[in-house]
Design a protein around this motif. Structure first.
Motif, PDB file in Angstrom:
ATOM      1  N   MET A  20       0.832  -1.207   0.000  1.00 43.71           N
ATOM      2  CA  MET A  20       0.000   0.000   0.000  1.00 43.71           C
ATOM      3  C   MET A  20       0.864   1.253   0.000  1.00 43.71           C
ATOM      4  SD  MET A  20      -3.066  -1.095  -0.175  1.00 43.71           S
ATOM      5  CE  MET A  20      -2.594  -2.677  -0.893  1.00 43.71           C
ATOM      6  N   ALA A  21       1.944   1.244   0.794  1.00 44.61           N
ATOM      7  CA  ALA A  21       2.838   2.402   0.840  1.00 44.61           C
ATOM      8  C   ALA A  21       3.487   2.641  -0.524  1.00 44.61           C
ATOM      9  CB  ALA A  21       3.898   2.206   1.918  1.00 44.61           C
ATOM     10  N   LEU A  22       3.907   1.556  -1.187  1.00 44.98           N
ATOM     11  CA  LEU A  22       4.511   1.692  -2.517  1.00 44.98           C
ATOM     12  C   LEU A  22       3.498   2.232  -3.520  1.00 44.98           C
ATOM     13  CD1 LEU A  22       6.596  -1.619  -2.644  1.00 44.98           C
ATOM     14  CD2 LEU A  22       7.465   0.720  -2.405  1.00 44.98           C
ATOM     15  N   ILE A  23       2.255   1.750  -3.434  1.00 40.02           N
ATOM     16  CA  ILE A  23       1.209   2.266  -4.323  1.00 40.02           C
ATOM     17  C   ILE A  23       0.986   3.755  -4.052  1.00 40.02           C
ATOM     18  CG2 ILE A  23      -1.266   2.148  -4.851  1.00 40.02           C
ATOM     19  CD1 ILE A  23      -1.094  -0.871  -4.364  1.00 40.02           C
ATOM     20  N   GLY A  24       0.974   4.130  -2.750  1.00 35.56           N
ATOM     21  CA  GLY A  24       0.815   5.530  -2.401  1.00 35.56           C
ATOM     22  C   GLY A  24       1.937   6.388  -2.962  1.00 35.56           C
ATOM     23  N   LEU A  25       3.172   5.878  -2.921  1.00 31.66           N
ATOM     24  CA  LEU A  25       4.292   6.626  -3.500  1.00 31.66           C
ATOM     25  C   LEU A  25       4.128   6.819  -5.001  1.00 31.66           C
ATOM     26  CD1 LEU A  25       7.336   5.068  -1.583  1.00 31.66           C
ATOM     27  CD2 LEU A  25       6.469   7.409  -1.382  1.00 31.66           C
ATOM     28  N   ILE A  26       3.659   5.785  -5.677  1.00 35.80           N
ATOM     29  CA  ILE A  26       3.447   5.889  -7.130  1.00 35.80           C
ATOM     30  C   ILE A  26       2.411   6.965  -7.431  1.00 35.80           C
ATOM     31  CG2 ILE A  26       2.560   4.685  -9.163  1.00 35.80           C
ATOM     32  CD1 ILE A  26       3.786   2.111  -7.980  1.00 35.80           C
ATOM     33  N   PHE A  27       1.279   6.925  -6.702  1.00 31.82           N
ATOM     34  CA  PHE A  27       0.258   7.955  -6.894  1.00 31.82           C
ATOM     35  C   PHE A  27       0.824   9.333  -6.541  1.00 31.82           C
ATOM     36  CE2 PHE A  27      -2.910   4.501  -6.850  1.00 31.82           C
ATOM     37  CZ  PHE A  27      -3.770   4.938  -7.845  1.00 31.82           C
ATOM     38  N   GLY A  28       1.648   9.373  -5.486  1.00 30.74           N
ATOM     39  CA  GLY A  28       2.223  10.651  -5.078  1.00 30.74           C
ATOM     40  C   GLY A  28       3.110  11.252  -6.147  1.00 30.74           C
ATOM     41  N   PHE A  29       3.916  10.450  -6.816  1.00 30.74           N
ATOM     42  CA  PHE A  29       4.772  10.965  -7.885  1.00 30.74           C
ATOM     43  C   PHE A  29       3.957  11.355  -9.122  1.00 30.74           C
ATOM     44  CE2 PHE A  29       8.287   8.712  -5.630  1.00 30.74           C
ATOM     45  CZ  PHE A  29       9.131   9.803  -5.499  1.00 30.74           C
ATOM     46  N   LEU A  30       2.889  10.595  -9.397  1.00 30.26           N
ATOM     47  CA  LEU A  30       2.071  10.889 -10.580  1.00 30.26           C
ATOM     48  C   LEU A  30       1.158  12.088 -10.349  1.00 30.26           C
ATOM     49  CD1 LEU A  30       1.057   7.261 -11.672  1.00 30.26           C
ATOM     50  CD2 LEU A  30       2.800   8.742 -12.690  1.00 30.26           C
ATOM     51  N   GLY A  31       0.662  12.248  -9.123  1.00 28.41           N
ATOM     52  CA  GLY A  31      -0.195  13.389  -8.791  1.00 28.41           C
ATOM     53  C   GLY A  31      -1.509  13.432  -9.554  1.00 28.41           C
ATOM     54  N   PRO A  32      -2.309  12.322  -9.572  1.00 23.53           N
ATOM     55  CA  PRO A  32      -3.576  12.349 -10.304  1.00 23.53           C
ATOM     56  C   PRO A  32      -4.657  13.143  -9.558  1.00 23.53           C
ATOM     57  CG  PRO A  32      -3.344  10.266  -9.146  1.00 23.53           C
ATOM     58  CD  PRO A  32      -2.067  11.033  -8.911  1.00 23.53           C
ATOM     59  N   PHE A  33      -5.791  13.351 -10.244  1.00 19.72           N
ATOM     60  CA  PHE A  33      -6.971  14.006  -9.673  1.00 19.72           C
ATOM     61  C   PHE A  33      -6.653  15.401  -9.131  1.00 19.72           C
ATOM     62  CE2 PHE A  33      -7.653   9.353  -8.675  1.00 19.72           C
ATOM     63  CZ  PHE A  33      -8.476   9.117  -9.771  1.00 19.72           C
ATOM     64  N   GLY A  34      -5.812  16.129  -9.845  1.00 25.25           N
ATOM     65  CA  GLY A  34      -5.547  17.515  -9.482  1.00 25.25           C
ATOM     66  C   GLY A  34      -4.570  17.712  -8.349  1.00 25.25           C
TER      67      GLY A  34
END
Length: 269
Positions: A20-34
């Motif tokens: 989950m933490a790794l997935i969160g990091l991926i989303f954090g680098f991509l910065g989706p949904f504004g």
């Protein structure tokens, strides 16, 4: 958000939290949904934090949905969609509360809430699909299917007592010539068909009432439309994903998936 592979194993939960933490990091680098406009550090903390919070909400709800699936026989996909719909609601409120400055904003409970709910739901179900792809099907689902396969054409463990002709209250509704051993009850419209090995009779009666009148005959309801006597069961067999009981006299009775666990727990199959 999890496939629940080993339920509440501490070791497995630790593995899931890391993922989950790794997935969160991926989303954090991509910065989706504004969220890309947020500072990098804040964006990473935002996504890792809420993915883990979402996991803490989704995990127990997903397991409860698995128990519901086993109880009423729905598919794993239907159960997980239900879990996603339920677990997304509190998560959406939490995220909305955070992005509103840690205060309740009535204006948020409109189109913005619906959009955020759909986004959280899509991420939650997407993580479930990812975990299923990564680790395979839920062990509980595999075990249930394995148990059904193992029950194919297997001889039922006989009752410890020899077969006895038990006189029940339901016999008082039947002709005197009706054979003593009632092997099954089946619903047909508003009637109950009473089965013996070589004869049947129709009674205008609800199945639930007929079952009450079968005491002290040992038996069990195995389907919403069927009750069977314990001593009448000869074999069980599987047709596709469906389990059927073969009774003395050649009658075959379907078993709902919701009743399979109970039959196994009582040692009937």
């Amino acid at each position: 958000m999890s496939n629940g592979k080993t339920k509440w194993s501490a070791q497995w939960i630790a593995v899931e939290l890391l993922i989950m933490a790794l997935i969160g990091l991926i989303f954090g680098f991509l910065g989706p949904f504004g969220t890309y406009a947020m500072p990098v550090a804040l964006r990473l903390a935002y996504w890792v934090g809420f993915i883990i919070v979402g996991y803490a909400i989704f995990r127990p709800v997903s397991i409860s949905a698995g128990w519901l699936r086993e109880s009423i026989g729905i598919s794993v996909w239907a159960a997980e969609l239900m879990a996603t719909a339920v677990a997304t609601l509190p998560l959406t409120f939490l995220i909305g509360f955070a992005i509103s400055g840690m205060r309740f904003d009535p204006d948020f409970l409109g189109d913005r809430f619906v959009l955020l709910y759909l986004q959280c739901g899509a991420i939650g179900f997407g993580i479930f699909l990812f975990m299923r792809l990564l680790f395979g099907p839920d062990e509980a689902v595999e075990q249930a299917d394995h148990d059904l396969i193992q029950s194919d054409n297997r001889k039922i463990v006989p009752a410890s007592e020899p077969i006895k002709l038990v006189r029940t209250q339901l016999h008082d509704r039947l002709p005197q010539s009706f054979p003593g051993m009632i092997i099954a009850l089946g619903v047909e419209d508003h009637y109950v068909r009473v089965h013996a090995a070589e004869r049947t009779e129709m009674l205008l009666l609800r199945l639930s009432d007929a079952i009450k009148e079968m005491e002290p005959q040992e038996g069990m309801q195995v389907h919403r439309s069927w009750w069977v006597a314990r001593d009448a069961i000869v074999t069980s067999k599987r047709e596709g994903r469906n389990l059927r009981l073969s009774l003395s006299g050649g009658l075959e009775v379907p078993v709902s998936r919701a009743y399979v666990t109970k039959l196994k727990q009582t040692g009937w199959i």
